[in-house]
Design a protein around this motif. Sequence first.
Motif, PDB file in Angstrom:
ATOM      1  N   ALA A  26      -2.416   5.520   1.875  1.00  0.00           N
ATOM      2  CA  ALA A  26      -3.267   4.198   2.130  1.00  0.00           C
ATOM      3  C   ALA A  26      -2.861   3.725   3.635  1.00  0.00           C
ATOM      4  N   GLU A  59      -4.164   5.991   6.206  1.00  0.00           N
ATOM      5  CA  GLU A  59      -5.610   6.005   6.198  1.00  0.00           C
ATOM      6  C   GLU A  59      -6.149   4.673   6.827  1.00  0.00           C
ATOM      7  N   PRO A  99       0.905  -1.067   0.142  1.00  0.00           N
ATOM      8  CA  PRO A  99      -0.026  -0.149  -0.018  1.00  0.00           C
ATOM      9  C   PRO A  99       0.928   1.377  -0.013  1.00  0.00           C
ATOM     10  N   LEU A 159      -7.424  -1.451   2.564  1.00  0.00           N
ATOM     11  CA  LEU A 159      -6.398  -0.660   2.490  1.00  0.00           C
ATOM     12  C   LEU A 159      -5.306  -1.211   2.539  1.00  0.00           C
TER      13      LEU A 159
END
Length: 306
Positions: free
Chosen positions: A26, A29, A22, A59
């Motif tokens: 990402a 988050e 990721p 994610l």
Amino acid sequence: MRGLAIATVVAVVRAAAAEPAPSESAASEATEIFNEARALAKDGRFDEACVLFAKSYDLDPGLGTAVNLADCLERQGKLYRAWVLFDLVARNSQNVQSRARLARDRADALISKLATVVVTLHDPGAPGLAVRIGDREVAPAAEIRDLVEPREIEIVVTLPGRPAFRTALHPVAGGTASIDIPAFGPLEEPAPPRRLRSRVYLADAIAAVGVAGLGVSLGFAIAARRQYTAALDGDCRQGVQLAQARCRREVESAGHRADLATGFVIGGSVLVAVAAAVYVTAPRDTVQVAPIASNRALGLGIVGRF
């Protein structure tokens, strides 16, 4: 069951390994969402927490997130998905032994709450063969063993050009439910489409009237011929004036019958031609006849307009 479970989880691990790491945004988050989900779980709001754990895992599929998501799914009664994640974490947490032991204990505890479905296929190599167990597609094999949750499970086996085989199993926790799928028969050529029955019936009726007209014309023609012959052999040979008058009437009557015969011939021929045209131009209506098979019944299905 343990062997099957290993195969399932290995496939999941390989799929996850193939995904790129990721991005930094990402991952950030995912961490934020994970912390929010943990707070919801501590308050007992597991339905909301599960949604956020799943979003965080999408994610950034970290093993720590997987453990929390699995715990949440188990609380929701989604035992199979929880088992898959616990088993995945146990197999991939060699560097964190405490997490590996926790995940293995939770996965093993779930095994007794799941059931096993065994599907036997007689022709697993048939081109295009597809097998669905519940909501999951599985690879065809001579014998398929799959872990499922203890509830009604629909088994669907499809092969291009054949009717689908459908049945339902009711496995219990810790038990095994089996189904033997009958071999699919050879692909039958579809029957040629039949002409629309209403038009065929209409053509038959018109043809029947036309043939009747031809029959009537034959009767009139025979009667006219006999009447004309009788007149020539009788009154027409006599020189008496009265006889000659009768001769003319008989000949005229025979001619009238001959005219009627001609009219019926023409009318009957036209009707027969119309019937042929109605039949030839009748639209075709496809009627499909296909076998229907399940573990409880065999039969034929007929689809079409009647």
